[in-house]
Enzyme design. Structure first.
Site, short mmCIF file in Angstrom:
data_model
loop_
_atom_site.label_atom_id
_atom_site.label_comp_id
_atom_site.label_asym_id
_atom_site.label_seq_id
_atom_site.Cartn_x
_atom_site.Cartn_y
_atom_site.Cartn_z
CB SER A 137 -4.32 -2.44 13.60
OG SER A 137 -4.80 -3.71 13.99
CE1 TYR A 150 1.08 -4.12 14.49
CE2 TYR A 150 -0.92 -5.13 15.34
CZ TYR A 150 -0.23 -4.51 14.31
OH TYR A 150 -0.87 -4.27 13.11
N1 LIG Z 1 -1.95 -7.91 7.75
C1 LIG Z 1 -2.68 -7.68 8.84
O1 LIG Z 1 -3.34 -8.58 9.40
C2 LIG Z 1 -2.76 -6.26 9.38
C3 LIG Z 1 -3.85 -5.93 10.19
C4 LIG Z 1 -3.93 -4.64 10.69
C5 LIG Z 1 -2.96 -3.72 10.38
N2 LIG Z 1 -1.90 -4.08 9.59
C6 LIG Z 1 -0.88 -3.07 9.31
O2 LIG Z 1 -0.75 -2.95 7.91
C7 LIG Z 1 0.54 -2.39 7.62
C8 LIG Z 1 1.14 -3.13 6.43
O3 LIG Z 1 1.44 -4.45 6.80
P1 LIG Z 1 1.13 -5.71 5.88
O4 LIG Z 1 0.04 -6.45 6.52
O5 LIG Z 1 0.98 -5.32 4.48
O6 LIG Z 1 2.43 -6.58 6.15
P2 LIG Z 1 3.67 -6.99 5.20
O7 LIG Z 1 3.18 -7.73 4.02
O8 LIG Z 1 4.63 -7.67 6.12
O9 LIG Z 1 4.28 -5.60 4.70
C9 LIG Z 1 5.06 -4.79 5.55
C10 LIG Z 1 5.79 -3.76 4.70
O10 LIG Z 1 6.55 -2.92 5.57
C11 LIG Z 1 7.91 -2.92 5.15
N3 LIG Z 1 8.78 -2.81 6.32
C12 LIG Z 1 8.88 -3.69 7.35
N4 LIG Z 1 9.82 -3.28 8.21
C13 LIG Z 1 10.33 -2.13 7.71
C14 LIG Z 1 11.35 -1.24 8.13
N5 LIG Z 1 12.05 -1.48 9.26
N6 LIG Z 1 11.63 -0.15 7.39
C15 LIG Z 1 10.95 0.08 6.23
N7 LIG Z 1 9.96 -0.73 5.78
C16 LIG Z 1 9.66 -1.82 6.51
C17 LIG Z 1 8.12 -4.24 4.40
O11 LIG Z 1 9.11 -4.13 3.41
P3 LIG Z 1 10.66 -4.57 3.55
O12 LIG Z 1 10.67 -5.92 4.18
O13 LIG Z 1 11.14 -4.50 2.13
O14 LIG Z 1 11.26 -3.50 4.42
C18 LIG Z 1 6.76 -4.39 3.72
O15 LIG Z 1 6.74 -3.67 2.51
C19 LIG Z 1 1.34 -2.48 8.91
O16 LIG Z 1 1.39 -1.21 9.52
C20 LIG Z 1 0.53 -3.43 9.77
O17 LIG Z 1 0.70 -3.21 11.15
C21 LIG Z 1 -1.79 -5.34 9.08
#
Ligand SMILES: NC(=O)c1ccc[n+]([C@@H]2O[C@H](COP(=O)([O-])OP(=O)(O)OC[C@H]3O[C@@H](n4cnc5c(N)ncnc54)[C@H](OP(=O)(O)O)[C@@H]3O)[C@@H](O)[C@H]2O)c1
Length: 255
Positions: A137, A150
């Site tokens: 991130s 985080y």
């Molecule tokens: N969106 C942003 O602003 C942003 C910015 C920078 C970095 N990121 C990073 O991008 C990555 C993806 O996040 P996203 O933004 O796509 O968010 P998201 O839509 O909330 O997706 C998160 C994914 O992780 C899975 N997950 C959550 N907890 C889990 C667990 N305990 N075990 C296994 N799977 C789990 C969820 O599926 P289930 O609920 O089915 O488990 C979901 O598929 C993360 O690492 C996040 O830190 C996001």
């Protein structure tokens, strides 16, 4: 040509699901990991052109990453590309946020990512071939008051990825750290940051994943999608850490 397989964690929504579509479009077989088994099955059934294996697992539980690796081994699947994407954030004062939730975050964002990288890297080394995408991130580049744990987990992901890429120089294995800024996924609601200033110009998940996918395939070490995010990262690199922390605290605040 032998079919290639990508393992994607956090495949049920947001960036993970966008990666699923990109890999399937390029003909990769898939191993999808997340907790929501119903959603995993729906996704599996929606892709007819590739083989999809689903593993419902809570990766924040110790030992879960090892179980994923063992299942993949038992099924005789060779992983060509590992996408460590599953993760979540939490906003609030460090001392007021639930400690168990913060420890689960550390285990998911760093522990499971480290273990999966460890096990699958051994296999990639045997074949001298493979690619790893670790989703970090822009949070990785400075301390993050009000999201302290985080930001620290993402600094770890970036540091680990860059170190491994250097260890692997001279091999055919690449490690890429993708460093998105605010992106429209479920992350905002889970972390309680949807109303924060940092989310006022969130990018689309489709665009971030597409650019991250290209960076992975080109073997880039670190990739920051979006002009504003690139500028923010550059600023954080040259600012005193104390000032960078103040800026991060300001943008974590509500609009
Ligand atoms: N969106 C942003 O602003 C942003 C910015 C920078 C970095 N990121 C990073 O991008 C990555 C993806 O996040 P996203 O933004 O796509 O968010 P998201 O839509 O909330 O997706 C998160 C994914 O992780 C899975 N997950 C959550 N907890 C889990 C667990 N305990 N075990 C296994 N799977 C789990 C969820 O599926 P289930 O609920 O089915 O488990 C979901 O598929 C993360 O690492 C996040 O830190 C996001």
């Amino acid at each position: 040509m032998n079919k290639k397989t990508a393992l994607i964690t956090g495949a049920t929504s947001g960036l993970g699901y966008e990666f699923v579509k990109l890999f399937a479009n390029d003909g990769y077989d898939l191993v999808l990991v997340a907790r929501n088994n119903i959603r995993l099955s729906e996704i599996k059934n929606s892709f007819k052109n590739v083989n999809v294996t689903t593993i419902a697992k809570d990766l924040s539980i110790e030992g879960a990453a090892r179980e994923v690796f063992e299942q993949v081994e038992q099924e005789g699947i060779l992983i060509d590309i590992l996408v460590n994407n599953a993760g979540f954030g939490l906003k609030g004062s460090f001392d007021k946020l639930d400690i168990q939730k913060q420890l689960s975050m550390i285990q998911l964002n760093t522990g499971a990512l480290t273990e999966l990288t460890y096990y699958f890297l051994q296999k990639m080394k045997q074949r001298n071939s493979g690619r790893i995408l670790n989703v970090a991130s822009t949070a990785a580049f400075q301390p993050g008051p009000l999201m302290a744990v985080y930001f620290a987990t993402k600094a770890y992901v970036l540091s680990l990825s860059e170190a491994l890429m250097e260890e692997l120089s001279g091999t055919s294995i690449t490690v890429t750290a993708l460093c998105p800024g605010a992106t429209k996924t479920n992350f905002g609601a889970v972390a309680n940051v949807e109303n924060s200033k940092m989310f006022s110009q969130a990018m689309s998940a489709e665009v971030v994943a597409k650019q991250g996918y290209a960076a992975l395939m080109n073997g880039k070490r670190v990739f920051v999608p979006g002009g504003a995010n690139k500028a923010g990262v550059l600023g954080a690199k040259f600012m005193p850490r104390r000032l960078a922390a103040k800026v991060a605290k300001y943008v974590a605040g509500d609009k």
